[in-house]
Design a protein around this motif. Structure first.
Motif, mmCIF file in Angstrom:
data_model
loop_
_atom_site.group_PDB
_atom_site.id
_atom_site.type_symbol
_atom_site.label_atom_id
_atom_site.label_comp_id
_atom_site.label_asym_id
_atom_site.label_seq_id
_atom_site.Cartn_x
_atom_site.Cartn_y
_atom_site.Cartn_z
ATOM 1 N N GLU A 1 0.820 -1.204 0.000
ATOM 2 C CA GLU A 1 0.000 0.000 0.000
ATOM 3 C C GLU A 1 0.856 1.256 0.000
ATOM 4 O O GLU A 1 0.555 2.234 -0.685
ATOM 5 N N TRP B 1 2.456 1.689 -3.469
ATOM 6 C CA TRP B 1 1.487 2.155 -4.454
ATOM 7 C C TRP B 1 1.097 3.610 -4.222
ATOM 8 O O TRP B 1 0.938 4.379 -5.169
ATOM 9 N N ASN B 2 0.965 4.007 -2.950
ATOM 10 C CA ASN B 2 0.644 5.403 -2.663
ATOM 11 C C ASN B 2 1.734 6.342 -3.157
ATOM 12 O O ASN B 2 1.447 7.446 -3.634
ATOM 13 N N LEU C 1 1.238 6.639 -6.922
ATOM 14 C CA LEU C 1 0.106 7.500 -7.239
ATOM 15 C C LEU C 1 0.445 8.970 -7.015
ATOM 16 O O LEU C 1 0.119 9.827 -7.834
ATOM 17 N N THR C 2 1.102 9.257 -5.904
ATOM 18 C CA THR C 2 1.478 10.644 -5.602
ATOM 19 C C THR C 2 2.404 11.195 -6.670
ATOM 20 O O THR C 2 2.237 12.331 -7.131
ATOM 21 N N LYS D 1 -13.353 0.480 -10.604
ATOM 22 C CA LYS D 1 -12.812 -0.075 -9.367
ATOM 23 C C LYS D 1 -11.974 -1.324 -9.631
ATOM 24 O O LYS D 1 -10.871 -1.467 -9.130
ATOM 25 N N GLN E 1 -6.756 5.999 -12.409
ATOM 26 C CA GLN E 1 -7.278 6.301 -11.075
ATOM 27 C C GLN E 1 -7.326 5.055 -10.174
ATOM 28 O O GLN E 1 -7.874 5.120 -9.077
ATOM 29 N N ASN F 1 -6.611 2.699 -7.340
ATOM 30 C CA ASN F 1 -6.048 3.091 -6.043
ATOM 31 C C ASN F 1 -5.386 1.929 -5.301
ATOM 32 O O ASN F 1 -5.192 1.984 -4.087
ATOM 33 N N TYR F 2 -5.056 0.872 -6.020
ATOM 34 C CA TYR F 2 -4.360 -0.253 -5.413
ATOM 35 C C TYR F 2 -3.487 -0.914 -6.468
ATOM 36 O O TYR F 2 -3.689 -0.724 -7.676
#
Length: 296
Positions: free
Chosen positions: A8, A11-12, A15-16, A92, A102, A104-105
């Motif tokens: 997590e 991945w964050n 994304l950032t 999703k 987009q 998120n994982y």
């Protein structure tokens, strides 16, 4: 990962970085426009119902409408992903080539339908991030699919060989038949039934089902022309919605003052092609500026 960070967290960070890069690019475009003295209005434009090609109505985010009048108009509204029927897109777990940005994982496994550059790019990205990747291609020979979009046969063969070396599984001569996306359990895999091209039976021993955490349909793009009210302006489009132009990138509008460039023309849907067409169109629209250096 080398530092023992959780998936997590990794991945964050990804994304950032992507959001910061996109925001920086958008700010840079604004700066370039302001530096060049270009006025810009944010909104959705369309031609008027009156049939003229000099007036545009722009609907802004607050739903107010501004009317613009111009001697010449260049349409460069880009494209959006083509979404085939029967695919349960939800943003999703089931994505197109825009909404995947987009996610998120980081999926442990992903199935991708498509044989073009975008499909291959995402296949490589997710594989490099450690995901198990299955690429579903309708053509029995992946190299041929790439050659159809204009790639040199040797480059196409090298790309296909690289997919195999990367550990990407390729299901050839196949297409998704149906989807079973668990509604109440995000950890349960998506089950995709696959069949042969055009609904034919798959060869003996070939996989009939793919299980994955996420699915991406990257099966082409379509021009963003549906909401421009082009018929009222007398602007013809082809069967895919691409604007029909002559050798000078001029559309069929009666006023002979409307031009188009980039993805709105259709294939090959490449940024480099769009930039070249944009430069050419502006030079044709304003021949009196010949000799002025135009760069991207």
């Amino acid at each position: 990962r080398g530092m023992g960070l959780r998936e997590e967290s990794v991945w964050n960070e990804i994304l950032t970085a992507c959001v910061e890069l996109a925001s920086s690019s958008a700010r840079d475009v604004r700066r370039q426009l302001e530096y060049a003295g270009v006025d810009y209005i944010e909104g959705f434009a369309s031609f008027s119902d009156s049939g003229g090609t000099h007036d545009l109505f722009v609907t802004k985010s607050d739903f107010s409408i501004e009317t613009l009048r111009a001697d010449k108009v260049l349409i460069a509204t880009g494209s959006k992903p083509f979404r085939p029927g029967g695919i349960p897109f939800d943003g999703k777990r089931v994505f197109d080539s825009d909404s995947i940005n987009q996610i998120n994982y980081l999926p442990k496994s992903i199935a991708i339908t498509g044989s073009g550059i975008i499909a291959i790019e995402f296949a490589k990205i997710f594989r490099n991030l450690g995901a198990e990747v299955t690429l579903i291609i309708r053509d029995n020979i992946p190299r041929n699919a790439l050659m159809k979009i204009g790639l040199d046969k040797d480059i196409a063969a090298t790309l296909v060989a690289d997919l195999a070396r990367s550990g990407i599984k390729v299901e050839r001569g196949a297409q998704a038949k149906s989807f079973d996306v668990p509604k109440d359990n995000d950890r349960a895999p998506i089950r995709i039934a696959i069949e042969g091209r055009n609904g034919s039976a798959r060869p003996t021993g070939a996989a009939l089902e793919v299980r994955c955490d996420a699915y991406l349909a990257a099966v082409g793009r379509k021009p963003n022309t549906a909401n421009l009210n082009l018929p009222a302006a007398g602007i013809e489009v082809d069967e895919y919605g691409g604007i029909v132009v002559d050798s000078n990138l001029r559309a069929t509008a009666g006023g002979k003052n409307v031009y188009a460039a980039g993805d709105v023309l259709g294939r090959p849907f490449l940024a480099s092609t769009g930039v070249a067409q944009g430069v050419a169109a502006v030079q044709i629209m304003f021949p009196e500026a010949e000799g002025t250096l135009l760069t991207s």
